[in-house]
Design a protein around this motif. Structure first.
Motif, PDB file in Angstrom:
ATOM      1  N   PRO A  53       0.822  -1.205   0.000  1.00  0.00           N
ATOM      2  CA  PRO A  53       0.000   0.000   0.000  1.00  0.00           C
ATOM      3  C   PRO A  53       0.861   1.262   0.000  1.00  0.00           C
ATOM      4  CG  PRO A  53      -0.794  -1.581   1.611  1.00  0.00           C
ATOM      5  CD  PRO A  53       0.523  -2.093   1.131  1.00  0.00           C
ATOM      6  N   ILE A  54       0.422   2.272  -0.752  1.00  0.00           N
ATOM      7  CA  ILE A  54       1.168   3.521  -0.852  1.00  0.00           C
ATOM      8  C   ILE A  54       0.341   4.642  -0.240  1.00  0.00           C
ATOM      9  CG2 ILE A  54       2.164   5.190  -2.451  1.00  0.00           C
ATOM     10  CD1 ILE A  54       2.641   2.912  -4.393  1.00  0.00           C
ATOM     11  N   LEU A  55       1.017   5.523   0.507  1.00  0.00           N
ATOM     12  CA  LEU A  55       0.340   6.660   1.116  1.00  0.00           C
ATOM     13  C   LEU A  55       0.295   7.818   0.131  1.00  0.00           C
ATOM     14  CD1 LEU A  55       1.922   6.546   4.666  1.00  0.00           C
ATOM     15  CD2 LEU A  55      -0.472   6.253   4.147  1.00  0.00           C
ATOM     16  N   ASN A  56      -0.755   8.599   0.199  1.00  0.00           N
ATOM     17  CA  ASN A  56      -0.843   9.814  -0.593  1.00  0.00           C
ATOM     18  C   ASN A  56      -1.628  10.844   0.196  1.00  0.00           C
ATOM     19  OD1 ASN A  56      -3.683   9.329  -1.034  1.00  0.00           O
ATOM     20  ND2 ASN A  56      -3.085   7.833  -2.609  1.00  0.00           N
ATOM     21  N   GLN A  57      -1.881  11.993  -0.444  1.00  0.00           N
ATOM     22  CA  GLN A  57      -2.547  13.084   0.283  1.00  0.00           C
ATOM     23  C   GLN A  57      -3.972  12.723   0.696  1.00  0.00           C
ATOM     24  OE1 GLN A  57      -3.286  16.507  -2.198  1.00  0.00           O
ATOM     25  NE2 GLN A  57      -3.333  15.268  -4.044  1.00  0.00           N
ATOM     26  N   PHE A  58      -4.585  11.722   0.029  1.00  0.00           N
ATOM     27  CA  PHE A  58      -5.946  11.341   0.370  1.00  0.00           C
ATOM     28  C   PHE A  58      -5.980  10.199   1.388  1.00  0.00           C
ATOM     29  CE2 PHE A  58      -5.970  12.852  -4.071  1.00  0.00           C
ATOM     30  CZ  PHE A  58      -6.691  14.013  -3.870  1.00  0.00           C
ATOM     31  N   LYS A  59      -4.862   9.484   1.488  1.00  0.00           N
ATOM     32  CA  LYS A  59      -4.787   8.350   2.400  1.00  0.00           C
ATOM     33  C   LYS A  59      -3.650   8.616   3.373  1.00  0.00           C
ATOM     34  CE  LYS A  59      -5.883   3.506   1.772  1.00  0.00           C
ATOM     35  NZ  LYS A  59      -5.933   2.398   0.795  1.00  0.00           N
ATOM     36  N   THR A  60      -3.981   9.100   4.551  1.00  0.00           N
ATOM     37  CA  THR A  60      -2.940   9.532   5.486  1.00  0.00           C
ATOM     38  C   THR A  60      -2.478   8.413   6.415  1.00  0.00           C
ATOM     39  OG1 THR A  60      -4.634  10.281   7.053  1.00  0.00           O
ATOM     40  CG2 THR A  60      -3.802  11.892   5.460  1.00  0.00           C
ATOM     41  N   LEU A  61      -3.200   7.291   6.412  1.00  0.00           N
ATOM     42  CA  LEU A  61      -2.845   6.164   7.273  1.00  0.00           C
ATOM     43  C   LEU A  61      -3.059   4.857   6.522  1.00  0.00           C
ATOM     44  CD1 LEU A  61      -2.161   5.042  10.209  1.00  0.00           C
ATOM     45  CD2 LEU A  61      -4.642   4.913  10.520  1.00  0.00           C
ATOM     46  N   VAL A  62      -2.067   3.970   6.608  1.00  0.00           N
ATOM     47  CA  VAL A  62      -2.180   2.650   5.988  1.00  0.00           C
ATOM     48  C   VAL A  62      -1.685   1.602   6.972  1.00  0.00           C
ATOM     49  CG1 VAL A  62      -1.121   1.115   4.264  1.00  0.00           C
ATOM     50  CG2 VAL A  62      -2.066   3.304   3.555  1.00  0.00           C
ATOM     51  N   ILE A  63      -2.445   0.538   7.127  1.00  0.00           N
ATOM     52  CA  ILE A  63      -2.050  -0.600   7.954  1.00  0.00           C
ATOM     53  C   ILE A  63      -1.656  -1.737   7.014  1.00  0.00           C
ATOM     54  CG2 ILE A  63      -2.726  -2.158   9.814  1.00  0.00           C
ATOM     55  CD1 ILE A  63      -2.830   0.831  10.547  1.00  0.00           C
ATOM     56  N   ASP A  64      -0.500  -2.333   7.258  1.00  0.00           N
ATOM     57  CA  ASP A  64      -0.014  -3.367   6.356  1.00  0.00           C
ATOM     58  C   ASP A  64       0.621  -4.499   7.168  1.00  0.00           C
ATOM     59  OD1 ASP A  64       0.600  -4.640   3.988  1.00  0.00           O
ATOM     60  OD2 ASP A  64       2.494  -3.571   3.711  1.00  0.00           O
ATOM     61  N   GLU A  65       0.425  -5.718   6.714  1.00  0.00           N
ATOM     62  CA  GLU A  65       1.016  -6.886   7.384  1.00  0.00           C
ATOM     63  C   GLU A  65       1.482  -7.868   6.324  1.00  0.00           C
ATOM     64  OE1 GLU A  65      -0.189 -10.383  10.634  1.00  0.00           O
ATOM     65  OE2 GLU A  65      -1.432  -8.577  10.423  1.00  0.00           O
ATOM     66  N   PHE A  66       2.699  -8.373   6.475  1.00  0.00           N
ATOM     67  CA  PHE A  66       3.227  -9.333   5.514  1.00  0.00           C
ATOM     68  C   PHE A  66       4.360 -10.131   6.164  1.00  0.00           C
ATOM     69  CE2 PHE A  66       5.653  -5.437   5.075  1.00  0.00           C
ATOM     70  CZ  PHE A  66       6.972  -5.868   4.996  1.00  0.00           C
ATOM     71  N   GLU A  67       4.722 -11.226   5.516  1.00  0.00           N
ATOM     72  CA  GLU A  67       5.805 -12.071   6.015  1.00  0.00           C
ATOM     73  C   GLU A  67       6.842 -12.252   4.917  1.00  0.00           C
ATOM     74  OE1 GLU A  67       6.471 -16.448   8.173  1.00  0.00           O
ATOM     75  OE2 GLU A  67       4.509 -15.449   8.190  1.00  0.00           O
ATOM     76  N   ASP A  68       8.121 -12.138   5.283  1.00  0.00           N
ATOM     77  CA  ASP A  68       9.224 -12.293   4.345  1.00  0.00           C
ATOM     78  C   ASP A  68      10.261 -13.269   4.899  1.00  0.00           C
ATOM     79  OD1 ASP A  68       8.457 -10.720   2.258  1.00  0.00           O
ATOM     80  OD2 ASP A  68       9.615  -8.959   2.849  1.00  0.00           O
ATOM     81  N   GLU A  69      10.823 -14.078   4.018  1.00  0.00           N
ATOM     82  CA  GLU A  69      11.992 -14.879   4.389  1.00  0.00           C
ATOM     83  C   GLU A  69      13.261 -14.115   4.034  1.00  0.00           C
ATOM     84  OE1 GLU A  69      11.900 -18.821   2.847  1.00  0.00           O
ATOM     85  OE2 GLU A  69      10.122 -19.397   4.016  1.00  0.00           O
ATOM     86  N   LYS A  70      13.148 -13.279   3.003  1.00  0.00           N
ATOM     87  CA  LYS A  70      14.209 -12.351   2.641  1.00  0.00           C
ATOM     88  C   LYS A  70      13.547 -11.013   2.369  1.00  0.00           C
ATOM     89  CE  LYS A  70      18.033 -11.540  -0.561  1.00  0.00           C
ATOM     90  NZ  LYS A  70      18.793 -12.034  -1.742  1.00  0.00           N
ATOM     91  N   PHE A  71      14.057  -9.973   3.018  1.00  0.00           N
ATOM     92  CA  PHE A  71      13.391  -8.667   2.919  1.00  0.00           C
ATOM     93  C   PHE A  71      13.341  -8.211   1.465  1.00  0.00           C
ATOM     94  CE2 PHE A  71      12.878  -4.068   4.179  1.00  0.00           C
ATOM     95  CZ  PHE A  71      11.660  -4.266   4.826  1.00  0.00           C
ATOM     96  N   HIS A  72      12.157  -7.783   1.022  1.00  0.00           N
ATOM     97  CA  HIS A  72      11.915  -7.520  -0.395  1.00  0.00           C
ATOM     98  C   HIS A  72      12.408  -6.162  -0.862  1.00  0.00           C
ATOM     99  CE1 HIS A  72       8.548  -5.736   1.772  1.00  0.00           C
ATOM    100  NE2 HIS A  72       8.364  -4.944   0.742  1.00  0.00           N
ATOM    101  N   LEU A  73      12.958  -5.339   0.049  1.00  0.00           N
ATOM    102  CA  LEU A  73      13.429  -4.010  -0.332  1.00  0.00           C
ATOM    103  C   LEU A  73      14.912  -3.834  -0.017  1.00  0.00           C
ATOM    104  CD1 LEU A  73      10.499  -1.814   1.071  1.00  0.00           C
ATOM    105  CD2 LEU A  73      10.925  -2.341  -1.331  1.00  0.00           C
ATOM    106  N   PRO A  74      15.637  -3.050  -0.820  1.00  0.00           N
ATOM    107  CA  PRO A  74      17.017  -2.694  -0.478  1.00  0.00           C
ATOM    108  C   PRO A  74      16.999  -1.600   0.583  1.00  0.00           C
ATOM    109  CG  PRO A  74      16.351  -1.552  -2.464  1.00  0.00           C
ATOM    110  CD  PRO A  74      15.198  -2.448  -2.082  1.00  0.00           C
TER     111      PRO A  74
END
Length: 277
Positions: free
Chosen positions: A2-23
């Motif tokens: 989920p991406i935040l923008n000026q219309f969405k000021t709050l986002v709740i996110d839950e996920f599981e990783d074995e290897k982190f998906h971001l640098p």
């Protein structure tokens, strides 16, 4: 994700990783990260913070981080923008009006130490996270007072834990007066007022600086710089004390022609014509 923008000021996110998906990365928003299960090392700025189930981290836009996962990790993210708390000041206690959650999240101590919550606080935190997760089925969780107070309670847990660990709040808030002072002192040197330079000077993420500046000063950073530079040039010309060539040199233009084109683009006349008027 989920991406935040000026219309969405709050986002709740839950996920599981074995290897982190971001640098290693930064954000334009804030994050509260709860470790539901797993273990590894959180690389936060220049600090290596071992993490395990039940740990909590706060990330502000100036921070760079990623997770080196050792054991499959389930993350629970609470992401929000500055506008999330600003739009709910009527619900906020006086303490958070003076010391905003955003400035609290920039505290350097929270980037250097893993908080050691006692058993009652661990239980409360776990229950709070579950409460937020349960309410996340709503269409617009960002407007919910229930979720807002749940998030505020997390800050209460952090503050109580810091007190019990005798951790001193070092502070790392953005000083708007220092930003404007820096701009006015360095407006004559184009390189020093580039976004990447001023953002680095104030330890603010470059991707966040422009959005922060426009929200705070109600004008884009680029327009602010152009307006200030043009106004100062007008004053130099109006005072009639310096030749155009010297004014061009003072403001870092390559030559008189460069200044003339810049000025004409913003005032619809050349400096020499403005001088006559």
């Amino acid at each position: 994700m989920p991406i935040l923008n000026q219309f969405k000021t709050l986002v709740i996110d839950e996920f599981e990783d074995e290897k982190f998906h971001l640098p290693p990365h930064t954000h334009t928003y804030y994050e509260i990260i709860y470790i539901k299960k797993g273990s590894g090392v959180h690389h936060l700025n220049n600090n290596l913070l071992p993490y395990k189930s039940g740990d909590l981290f706060v990330i502000s836009p100036e921070d760079e981080h990623y997770f080196d996962i050792k054991k499959s990790t389930r993350f629970f993210y609470i992401k929000f923008t500055d506008n999330y708390f600003n739009s709910k000041q009527n619900l906020t206690c006086d303490e958070f009006l003076i010391h905003t959650p955003e400035s609290f999240m920039r505290d350097k101590t929270l980037k250097e130490t893993v908080l050691k919550l006692d058993d009652p606080c661990k239980t409360i935190l776990k229950n709070t996270i579950e409460n937020i997760a349960a309410y996340n089925c709503k269409t617009d969780v960002s407007t919910s007072p229930i979720v807002f107070y749940q998030i505020l309670s997390i800050f209460g847990l952090i503050k109580e834990t810091m007190r019990s660990q005798n951790l001193i709040v070092k502070g790392n808030s953005i000083d708007n007066e220092q930003i404007t002072s820096y701009i006015h002192q360095n407006i004559y040197n184009p390189k020093l007022v580039q976004i990447k330079v001023i953002a680095s000077h104030f330890n603010i993420a470059e991707t966040y600086f422009s959005a922060y500046f426009k929200r705070t000063f109600t004008i884009s950073y680029r327009d602010y710089i152009h307006n200030l530079r043009t106004t100062l040039i007008e004053k130099r010309i109006h005072n009639n004390q310096l030749p155009i060539k010297q004014i061009a040199y003072e403001f870092g233009f390559t030559d008189e022609s460069h200044l003339s084109n810049y000025f004409k683009k913003r005032k619809n006349m050349k400096p020499t014509d403005f001088k006559k008027t």
